[in-house]
Design a protein around this motif. Structure first.
Motif, PDB file in Angstrom:
ATOM      1  N   LEU A 135       0.858  -1.181   0.000  1.00 34.08           N
ATOM      2  CA  LEU A 135       0.000   0.000   0.000  1.00 34.08           C
ATOM      3  C   LEU A 135       0.895   1.232   0.000  1.00 34.08           C
ATOM      4  CD1 LEU A 135      -2.696  -0.998   2.666  1.00 34.08           C
ATOM      5  CD2 LEU A 135      -2.684  -1.410   0.198  1.00 34.08           C
ATOM      6  N   ARG A 136       0.581   2.135  -0.915  1.00 36.92           N
ATOM      7  CA  ARG A 136       1.454   3.292  -1.113  1.00 36.92           C
ATOM      8  C   ARG A 136       1.040   4.474  -0.255  1.00 36.92           C
ATOM      9  NH1 ARG A 136       1.504   4.553  -7.265  1.00 36.92           N
ATOM     10  NH2 ARG A 136      -0.697   3.969  -7.119  1.00 36.92           N
ATOM     11  N   CYS A 137       2.052   5.220   0.169  1.00 39.11           N
ATOM     12  CA  CYS A 137       1.835   6.433   0.956  1.00 39.11           C
ATOM     13  C   CYS A 137       2.945   7.412   0.631  1.00 39.11           C
ATOM     14  CB  CYS A 137       1.834   6.120   2.446  1.00 39.11           C
ATOM     15  SG  CYS A 137       1.804   7.583   3.510  1.00 39.11           S
ATOM     16  N   ASN A 138       2.563   8.624   0.257  1.00 41.12           N
ATOM     17  CA  ASN A 138       3.522   9.702   0.051  1.00 41.12           C
ATOM     18  C   ASN A 138       3.162  10.851   0.982  1.00 41.12           C
ATOM     19  OD1 ASN A 138       3.290   8.364  -2.937  1.00 41.12           O
ATOM     20  ND2 ASN A 138       5.362   9.049  -2.446  1.00 41.12           N
ATOM     21  N   TYR A 139       4.161  11.504   1.478  1.00 44.74           N
ATOM     22  CA  TYR A 139       3.912  12.584   2.425  1.00 44.74           C
ATOM     23  C   TYR A 139       4.617  13.839   1.967  1.00 44.74           C
ATOM     24  CZ  TYR A 139       8.669  11.836   3.945  1.00 44.74           C
ATOM     25  OH  TYR A 139      10.028  11.729   3.949  1.00 44.74           O
ATOM     26  N   SER A 140       4.124  14.937   2.488  1.00 42.28           N
ATOM     27  CA  SER A 140       4.762  16.226   2.276  1.00 42.28           C
ATOM     28  C   SER A 140       4.946  16.857   3.650  1.00 42.28           C
ATOM     29  CB  SER A 140       3.891  17.129   1.390  1.00 42.28           C
ATOM     30  OG  SER A 140       4.411  18.434   1.343  1.00 42.28           O
ATOM     31  N   TYR A 141       6.204  17.058   4.008  1.00 35.49           N
ATOM     32  CA  TYR A 141       6.483  17.579   5.347  1.00 35.49           C
ATOM     33  C   TYR A 141       7.837  18.239   5.334  1.00 35.49           C
ATOM     34  CZ  TYR A 141       6.393  17.710  10.456  1.00 35.49           C
ATOM     35  OH  TYR A 141       6.346  18.120  11.763  1.00 35.49           O
ATOM     36  N   GLY A 142       7.942  19.398   5.953  1.00 36.25           N
ATOM     37  CA  GLY A 142       9.168  20.170   5.847  1.00 36.25           C
ATOM     38  C   GLY A 142      10.326  19.631   6.648  1.00 36.25           C
ATOM     39  N   ALA A 143      10.033  18.979   7.743  1.00 39.47           N
ATOM     40  CA  ALA A 143      11.106  18.510   8.616  1.00 39.47           C
ATOM     41  C   ALA A 143      11.109  16.984   8.622  1.00 39.47           C
ATOM     42  CB  ALA A 143      10.881  19.055  10.020  1.00 39.47           C
ATOM     43  N   THR A 144      11.792  16.405   9.576  1.00 40.25           N
ATOM     44  CA  THR A 144      11.782  14.953   9.686  1.00 40.25           C
ATOM     45  C   THR A 144      10.386  14.505  10.103  1.00 40.25           C
ATOM     46  OG1 THR A 144      14.089  14.918  10.332  1.00 40.25           O
ATOM     47  CG2 THR A 144      12.773  12.968  10.846  1.00 40.25           C
ATOM     48  N   PHE A 200       3.075  -6.955   9.238  1.00 43.90           N
ATOM     49  CA  PHE A 200       3.276  -5.803   8.361  1.00 43.90           C
ATOM     50  C   PHE A 200       4.647  -5.165   8.580  1.00 43.90           C
ATOM     51  CE2 PHE A 200      -0.715  -5.163   6.236  1.00 43.90           C
ATOM     52  CZ  PHE A 200      -1.649  -5.797   7.038  1.00 43.90           C
ATOM     53  N   GLU A 201       5.145  -4.557   7.519  1.00 44.59           N
ATOM     54  CA  GLU A 201       6.353  -3.758   7.601  1.00 44.59           C
ATOM     55  C   GLU A 201       6.195  -2.552   6.685  1.00 44.59           C
ATOM     56  OE1 GLU A 201       9.566  -6.292   6.252  1.00 44.59           O
ATOM     57  OE2 GLU A 201       9.292  -5.617   4.169  1.00 44.59           O
ATOM     58  N   ALA A 202       6.992  -1.542   6.926  1.00 47.72           N
ATOM     59  CA  ALA A 202       6.964  -0.356   6.070  1.00 47.72           C
ATOM     60  C   ALA A 202       8.380   0.171   5.936  1.00 47.72           C
ATOM     61  CB  ALA A 202       6.048   0.723   6.653  1.00 47.72           C
ATOM     62  N   GLU A 203       8.637   0.789   4.812  1.00 48.66           N
ATOM     63  CA  GLU A 203       9.962   1.340   4.555  1.00 48.66           C
ATOM     64  C   GLU A 203       9.882   2.830   4.313  1.00 48.66           C
ATOM     65  OE1 GLU A 203      12.127  -0.517   1.382  1.00 48.66           O
ATOM     66  OE2 GLU A 203      14.029   0.381   2.030  1.00 48.66           O
ATOM     67  N   PHE A 204      10.648   3.577   5.057  1.00 55.38           N
ATOM     68  CA  PHE A 204      10.721   5.024   4.911  1.00 55.38           C
ATOM     69  C   PHE A 204      11.790   5.345   3.865  1.00 55.38           C
ATOM     70  CE2 PHE A 204      10.744   9.403   5.673  1.00 55.38           C
ATOM     71  CZ  PHE A 204      11.997   9.862   6.031  1.00 55.38           C
ATOM     72  N   LYS A 205      11.394   6.060   2.841  1.00 53.62           N
ATOM     73  CA  LYS A 205      12.333   6.498   1.809  1.00 53.62           C
ATOM     74  C   LYS A 205      12.234   8.016   1.695  1.00 53.62           C
ATOM     75  CE  LYS A 205      12.333   2.248  -0.941  1.00 53.62           C
ATOM     76  NZ  LYS A 205      12.132   1.653  -2.290  1.00 53.62           N
ATOM     77  N   ARG A 206      13.230   8.665   2.269  1.00 54.30           N
ATOM     78  CA  ARG A 206      13.203  10.126   2.296  1.00 54.30           C
ATOM     79  C   ARG A 206      13.291  10.704   0.879  1.00 54.30           C
ATOM     80  NH1 ARG A 206      14.353  13.796   6.250  1.00 54.30           N
ATOM     81  NH2 ARG A 206      15.214  12.191   7.614  1.00 54.30           N
ATOM     82  N   SER A 207      14.098  10.079   0.031  1.00 55.71           N
ATOM     83  CA  SER A 207      14.301  10.615  -1.322  1.00 55.71           C
ATOM     84  C   SER A 207      13.007  10.577  -2.132  1.00 55.71           C
ATOM     85  CB  SER A 207      15.390   9.828  -2.041  1.00 55.71           C
ATOM     86  OG  SER A 207      15.006   8.464  -2.164  1.00 55.71           O
ATOM     87  N   GLN A 208      12.136   9.653  -1.812  1.00 58.87           N
ATOM     88  CA  GLN A 208      10.873   9.528  -2.529  1.00 58.87           C
ATOM     89  C   GLN A 208       9.692  10.049  -1.710  1.00 58.87           C
ATOM     90  OE1 GLN A 208      10.370   5.500  -3.968  1.00 58.87           O
ATOM     91  NE2 GLN A 208      12.523   5.328  -4.547  1.00 58.87           N
ATOM     92  N   SER A 209       9.964  10.540  -0.511  1.00 62.63           N
ATOM     93  CA  SER A 209       8.891  10.997   0.393  1.00 62.63           C
ATOM     94  C   SER A 209       7.809   9.935   0.506  1.00 62.63           C
ATOM     95  CB  SER A 209       8.283  12.324  -0.111  1.00 62.63           C
ATOM     96  OG  SER A 209       9.249  13.343  -0.110  1.00 62.63           O
ATOM     97  N   SER A 210       8.241   8.705   0.706  1.00 62.29           N
ATOM     98  CA  SER A 210       7.275   7.610   0.747  1.00 62.29           C
ATOM     99  C   SER A 210       7.430   6.793   2.021  1.00 62.29           C
ATOM    100  CB  SER A 210       7.438   6.707  -0.476  1.00 62.29           C
ATOM    101  OG  SER A 210       8.655   5.983  -0.403  1.00 62.29           O
ATOM    102  N   CYS A 213      -2.532   5.957   6.257  1.00 58.84           N
ATOM    103  CA  CYS A 213      -1.193   6.466   6.517  1.00 58.84           C
ATOM    104  C   CYS A 213      -1.349   7.842   7.161  1.00 58.84           C
ATOM    105  CB  CYS A 213      -0.431   6.563   5.196  1.00 58.84           C
ATOM    106  SG  CYS A 213       1.264   7.137   5.329  1.00 58.84           S
ATOM    107  N   ALA A 214      -0.483   8.176   8.099  1.00 59.78           N
ATOM    108  CA  ALA A 214      -0.621   9.451   8.798  1.00 59.78           C
ATOM    109  C   ALA A 214       0.748  10.015   9.142  1.00 59.78           C
ATOM    110  CB  ALA A 214      -1.450   9.277  10.072  1.00 59.78           C
ATOM    111  N   VAL A 215       0.783  11.320   9.280  1.00 56.92           N
ATOM    112  CA  VAL A 215       1.999  12.016   9.716  1.00 56.92           C
ATOM    113  C   VAL A 215       1.622  12.912  10.878  1.00 56.92           C
ATOM    114  CG1 VAL A 215       1.687  13.931   8.077  1.00 56.92           C
ATOM    115  CG2 VAL A 215       3.974  13.396   8.938  1.00 56.92           C
ATOM    116  N   ALA A 216       2.514  13.047  11.845  1.00 58.89           N
ATOM    117  CA  ALA A 216       2.247  13.936  12.975  1.00 58.89           C
ATOM    118  C   ALA A 216       2.094  15.344  12.449  1.00 58.89           C
ATOM    119  CB  ALA A 216       3.376  13.847  13.994  1.00 58.89           C
ATOM    120  N   LYS A 217       1.047  16.007  12.922  1.00 60.59           N
ATOM    121  CA  LYS A 217       0.694  17.315  12.368  1.00 60.59           C
ATOM    122  C   LYS A 217       1.696  18.392  12.771  1.00 60.59           C
ATOM    123  CE  LYS A 217      -3.460  20.137  11.748  1.00 60.59           C
ATOM    124  NZ  LYS A 217      -3.646  19.904  10.309  1.00 60.59           N
TER     125      LYS A 217
END
Lengths: 116, 113
Positions: free
Chosen positions: A21-30, A63-73, A91-95
Motif C-alpha cells: 500500500l502506497r503512501c507519500n507525504y509532504s512535510y518540511g522537517a523529519t 506488516f512492515e513499512a519502509e521510509f524512503k526520504r528521497s521519494q517521500s514515501s 497512513c498518517a503524519v504527525a501534524k
C-alpha cells in the motif's frame, strides 16, 4: 502544510498474495509517520510507526513499512495477506513537531479487499 | 494496547438540539486527547486538541462555539455538538495521548435529522 497522499482508493489482492500500500507525504522537517488499520466497529489500530533510525520498520500482524526520504514515501507491505486483513488502511503524519503524541494528518485511506 | 471508549456509539438527534459525546481512557491517564471527524469514505480530520484542566485548541476552520470540548479529568473528555444541523452528521473519533503514541476510540456515528 503537511499532507499525506494514498494514491490507491481500493486494492484487491488474492489471499496469500503479497501486498503493498502506497503512501507519500509532504512535510518540511523529519516526519513522524504511522500506519493505522480501521475495521468496522473498531477503533483505529496502530500497525507501525517511524520516528528515526532504521528505515525498515516492523509492525504487528506481519506488516512492515519502509521510509524512503528521497521519494517521500512510507509504503506498507505484507508478504502474504489473510482474509482477516480486509479493512481500511490509513497512513498518517504527525501534524506538528511533537512526534507521535500530537494530532495527526491522515491520508484518505486505502480500502483493501481480499479475494479468496 | 490501551483501551479508549466512546459513548454513545450511535446517536440520532433533531436539528437544533445538542449532543454530547464522551471519550474515556480506560486503563491509563491522558492529559491530552484529540477529536477527529470522519466523513463517509473520507479521511480523518483533526478538529481539536483537548487538554486536561485547560481550554481546547481548535484547528483552523473548526467552530469552537459549535463544538464544545471539556476535558474535566485525566480519563474523560467530552465533545458537545451544539445546535446540531444535518451537515454536522458525521463519524466522530477521539484518541488519547500516551508517550509517543495515541490510542483511538471506536467512534460515534452522529446523525442529525
Amino acid at each position: 502544510a503537511q499532507s499525506v497522499t494514498q494514491p490507491d482508493i481500493h486494492i484487491t489482492v488474492s489471499e496469500g498474495a503479497s501486498l503493498e500500500l502506497r503512501c507519500n507525504y509532504s512535510y518540511g522537517a523529519t516526519p513522524y509517520l504511522f500506519w493505522y488499520v480501521q475495521s468496522p466497529g473498531q477503533g483505529l489500530q496502530l500497525l507501525l510507526k517511524y520516528f528515526s533510525g532504521d528505515t525498515l520498520v516492523q509492525g504487528i500482524k506481519g506488516f512492515e513499512a519502509e521510509f524512503k526520504r528521497s521519494q517521500s514515501s512510507f509504503n506498507l507491505r505484507k508478504p502474504s495477506v489473510h482474509w482477516s486483513d480486509a479493512a481500511e488502511y490509513f497512513c498518517a503524519v504527525a501534524k506538528y513537531s511533537g512526534g507521535g503524541a500530537d494530532g495527526l494528518t491522515f491520508g484518505k485511506g486505502t480500502h483493501l479487499i481480499i479475494q479468496p | 494496547g490501551a483501551v479508549v471508549s466512546q459513548h454513545p456509539s450511535r446517536v440520532i438527534c433533531k436539528s437544533g438540539t445538542s449532543v454530547k459525546i464522551e471519550c474515556r481512557s480506560l486503563d491509563f491517564q491522558a492529559t491530552t486527547m484529540f477529536w477527529y471527524r470522519q466523513f463517509p469514505k473520507q479521511s480523518l480530520m483533526l478538529m481539536a486538541t483537548s487538554n486536561e484542566g485547560s481550554k481546547a485548541t481548535y484547528e483552523q476552520g473548526v467552530e469552537k462555539d459549535k463544538f464544545l470540548i471539556n476535558h474535566a479529568s485525566l480519563t474523560l473528555s467530552t465533545l458537545t455538538v451544539t445546535s446540531a444541523h444535518p451537515e454536522d452528521s458525521s463519524f466522530y473519533i477521539c484518541s488519547a495521548r500516551a508517550p509517543r503514541v495515541q490510542y483511538f476510540g471506536p467512534g460515534t456515528r452522529l446523525t442529525v435529522t
